[in-house]
Design a protein around this motif. Structure first.
Motif, PDB file in Angstrom:
ATOM      1  N   LEU A  10       0.831  -1.195   0.000  1.00 15.78           N
ATOM      2  CA  LEU A  10       0.000   0.000   0.000  1.00 15.78           C
ATOM      3  C   LEU A  10       0.865   1.243   0.000  1.00 15.78           C
ATOM      4  O   LEU A  10       1.795   1.374   0.786  1.00 15.78           O
ATOM      5  N   PHE A  11       0.561   2.152  -0.886  1.00 12.85           N
ATOM      6  CA  PHE A  11       1.285   3.403  -1.003  1.00 12.85           C
ATOM      7  C   PHE A  11       0.675   4.465  -0.101  1.00 12.85           C
ATOM      8  O   PHE A  11       1.350   5.347   0.393  1.00 12.85           O
ATOM      9  N   ASP A  12      -0.605   4.365   0.113  1.00  6.74           N
ATOM     10  CA  ASP A  12      -1.336   5.355   0.891  1.00  6.74           C
ATOM     11  C   ASP A  12      -2.290   4.638   1.832  1.00  6.74           C
ATOM     12  O   ASP A  12      -2.588   3.458   1.654  1.00  6.74           O
ATOM     13  N   SER A  13      -2.792   5.338   2.812  1.00  3.76           N
ATOM     14  CA  SER A  13      -3.723   4.761   3.776  1.00  3.76           C
ATOM     15  C   SER A  13      -5.122   4.670   3.191  1.00  3.76           C
ATOM     16  O   SER A  13      -5.505   5.466   2.342  1.00  3.76           O
ATOM     17  N   LEU A  14      -5.862   3.721   3.695  1.00  5.39           N
ATOM     18  CA  LEU A  14      -7.276   3.650   3.365  1.00  5.39           C
ATOM     19  C   LEU A  14      -8.016   4.670   4.222  1.00  5.39           C
ATOM     20  O   LEU A  14      -7.537   5.042   5.292  1.00  5.39           O
ATOM     21  N   PRO A  15      -9.190   5.113   3.791  1.00  2.36           N
ATOM     22  CA  PRO A  15      -9.987   6.003   4.649  1.00  2.36           C
ATOM     23  C   PRO A  15     -10.254   5.330   5.991  1.00  2.36           C
ATOM     24  O   PRO A  15     -10.296   4.096   6.081  1.00  2.36           O
ATOM     25  N   LEU A  16     -10.465   6.114   7.027  1.00  2.00           N
ATOM     26  CA  LEU A  16     -10.633   5.575   8.377  1.00  2.00           C
ATOM     27  C   LEU A  16     -11.836   4.645   8.522  1.00  2.00           C
ATOM     28  O   LEU A  16     -11.845   3.776   9.394  1.00  2.00           O
ATOM     29  N   ASN A  17     -12.833   4.808   7.679  1.00  2.83           N
ATOM     30  CA  ASN A  17     -14.027   3.966   7.796  1.00  2.83           C
ATOM     31  C   ASN A  17     -14.014   2.766   6.850  1.00  2.83           C
ATOM     32  O   ASN A  17     -15.008   2.079   6.688  1.00  2.83           O
ATOM     33  N   ILE A  18     -12.851   2.481   6.249  1.00  6.48           N
ATOM     34  CA  ILE A  18     -12.706   1.340   5.347  1.00  6.48           C
ATOM     35  C   ILE A  18     -11.661   0.377   5.899  1.00  6.48           C
ATOM     36  O   ILE A  18     -10.590   0.784   6.330  1.00  6.48           O
ATOM     37  N   ASN A  19     -11.986  -0.904   5.863  1.00  4.32           N
ATOM     38  CA  ASN A  19     -11.077  -1.947   6.319  1.00  4.32           C
ATOM     39  C   ASN A  19     -10.709  -2.855   5.153  1.00  4.32           C
ATOM     40  O   ASN A  19     -11.561  -3.212   4.344  1.00  4.32           O
ATOM     41  N   LEU A  20      -9.437  -3.220   5.070  1.00  2.00           N
ATOM     42  CA  LEU A  20      -8.985  -4.190   4.076  1.00  2.00           C
ATOM     43  C   LEU A  20      -9.287  -5.573   4.628  1.00  2.00           C
ATOM     44  O   LEU A  20      -8.636  -6.054   5.539  1.00  2.00           O
ATOM     45  N   LEU A  21     -10.323  -6.206   4.091  1.00  2.00           N
ATOM     46  CA  LEU A  21     -10.791  -7.497   4.590  1.00  2.00           C
ATOM     47  C   LEU A  21      -9.998  -8.651   3.995  1.00  2.00           C
ATOM     48  O   LEU A  21      -9.599  -9.576   4.698  1.00  2.00           O
ATOM     49  N   THR A  22      -9.742  -8.609   2.681  1.00  2.00           N
ATOM     50  CA  THR A  22      -9.031  -9.687   1.996  1.00  2.00           C
ATOM     51  C   THR A  22      -8.146  -9.114   0.902  1.00  2.00           C
ATOM     52  O   THR A  22      -8.569  -8.226   0.173  1.00  2.00           O
ATOM     53  N   LEU A  23      -6.953  -9.647   0.794  1.00  2.00           N
ATOM     54  CA  LEU A  23      -6.063  -9.357  -0.327  1.00  2.00           C
ATOM     55  C   LEU A  23      -5.290 -10.639  -0.581  1.00  2.00           C
ATOM     56  O   LEU A  23      -4.390 -11.001   0.167  1.00  2.00           O
ATOM     57  N   ARG A  24      -5.696 -11.385  -1.615  1.00  4.11           N
ATOM     58  CA  ARG A  24      -5.053 -12.668  -1.906  1.00  4.11           C
ATOM     59  C   ARG A  24      -5.185 -12.990  -3.384  1.00  4.11           C
ATOM     60  O   ARG A  24      -6.049 -12.471  -4.080  1.00  4.11           O
ATOM     61  N   LEU A  25      -4.322 -13.878  -3.853  1.00  3.68           N
ATOM     62  CA  LEU A  25      -4.411 -14.359  -5.231  1.00  3.68           C
ATOM     63  C   LEU A  25      -5.625 -15.255  -5.372  1.00  3.68           C
ATOM     64  O   LEU A  25      -5.926 -16.056  -4.476  1.00  3.68           O
ATOM     65  N   LYS A  26      -6.309 -15.157  -6.504  1.00  2.00           N
ATOM     66  CA  LYS A  26      -7.425 -16.050  -6.787  1.00  2.00           C
ATOM     67  C   LYS A  26      -6.870 -17.442  -7.013  1.00  2.00           C
ATOM     68  O   LYS A  26      -5.848 -17.615  -7.676  1.00  2.00           O
ATOM     69  N   ARG A  27      -7.496 -18.454  -6.470  1.00  2.00           N
ATOM     70  CA  ARG A  27      -6.989 -19.827  -6.543  1.00  2.00           C
ATOM     71  C   ARG A  27      -6.808 -20.333  -7.966  1.00  2.00           C
ATOM     72  O   ARG A  27      -5.922 -21.105  -8.245  1.00  2.00           O
ATOM     73  N   THR A  28      -7.655 -19.893  -8.874  1.00  2.00           N
ATOM     74  CA  THR A  28      -7.611 -20.416 -10.244  1.00  2.00           C
ATOM     75  C   THR A  28      -6.749 -19.586 -11.184  1.00  2.00           C
ATOM     76  O   THR A  28      -6.637 -19.902 -12.355  1.00  2.00           O
ATOM     77  N   SER A  29      -6.118 -18.548 -10.680  1.00  2.00           N
ATOM     78  CA  SER A  29      -5.336 -17.680 -11.554  1.00  2.00           C
ATOM     79  C   SER A  29      -4.193 -17.039 -10.775  1.00  2.00           C
ATOM     80  O   SER A  29      -4.364 -16.601  -9.645  1.00  2.00           O
ATOM     81  N   SER A  30      -3.026 -16.989 -11.391  1.00  2.00           N
ATOM     82  CA  SER A  30      -1.874 -16.405 -10.704  1.00  2.00           C
ATOM     83  C   SER A  30      -1.778 -14.897 -10.890  1.00  2.00           C
ATOM     84  O   SER A  30      -0.981 -14.254 -10.242  1.00  2.00           O
ATOM     85  N   ASN A  31      -2.588 -14.331 -11.783  1.00  2.00           N
ATOM     86  CA  ASN A  31      -2.490 -12.889 -12.001  1.00  2.00           C
ATOM     87  C   ASN A  31      -3.780 -12.148 -11.629  1.00  2.00           C
ATOM     88  O   ASN A  31      -3.966 -11.006 -12.005  1.00  2.00           O
ATOM     89  N   VAL A  32      -4.676 -12.810 -10.907  1.00  2.00           N
ATOM     90  CA  VAL A  32      -5.911 -12.174 -10.450  1.00  2.00           C
ATOM     91  C   VAL A  32      -5.887 -12.126  -8.926  1.00  2.00           C
ATOM     92  O   VAL A  32      -5.631 -13.124  -8.261  1.00  2.00           O
ATOM     93  N   VAL A  33      -6.136 -10.949  -8.423  1.00  2.00           N
ATOM     94  CA  VAL A  33      -6.133 -10.747  -6.969  1.00  2.00           C
ATOM     95  C   VAL A  33      -7.556 -10.468  -6.512  1.00  2.00           C
ATOM     96  O   VAL A  33      -8.280  -9.709  -7.148  1.00  2.00           O
ATOM     97  N   ILE A  34      -7.929 -11.085  -5.424  1.00  2.00           N
ATOM     98  CA  ILE A  34      -9.215 -10.773  -4.805  1.00  2.00           C
ATOM     99  C   ILE A  34      -8.944  -9.765  -3.695  1.00  2.00           C
ATOM    100  O   ILE A  34      -8.159 -10.017  -2.785  1.00  2.00           O
TER     101      ILE A  34
END
Length: 106
Positions: A10-34
């Motif tokens: 992350l280059f910058d912060s998320l707004p205070l009322n937003i939470n990063l719940l998930t950041l992961r690679l999609k199981r079926t693809s190596s170049n798709v991020v959920i």
């Protein structure tokens, strides 16, 4: 100490009322991020933080990540947001119809 080293894409912060719940690679693809973000406040819960927020993903992630496409998905990430909204609308319409029918019969 090496245990104090941290990495963040992350280059910058998320707004205070937003939470990063998930950041992961999609199981079926190596170049798709959920990426799942959640708004932390319910409607009318807080005068300022309950308001809708726009998040510019191109400004949040560092330059080593390239955002080539973005699709808004339902929370489960199994259908698009528009598909989920249509299904929810249909369900509410059927429930409303059933309630009207039930009321008219009595």
């Amino acid at each position: 100490r090496s245990s104090d080293l941290r990495y963040s894409g992350l280059f910058d912060s998320l707004p205070l009322n937003i939470n990063l719940l998930t950041l992961r690679l999609k199981r079926t693809s190596s170049n798709v991020v959920i990426l799942r973000l959640e708004h932390l406040f319910e409607k009318h819960e807080h005068a300022e933080f309950s308001k809708p927020v726009n998040v510019d993903l191109t400004k949040i992630f560092s330059s080593e990540f390239t955002l080539s496409n973005c699709v808004e998905m339902a929370l489960t990430a199994t259908e698009t947001r528009s598909q989920a909204d249509k299904a929810n609308f249909f369900q509410k319409t059927v429930e409303d119809f059933d309630q009207i029918n039930h009321t008219n019969k009595h």
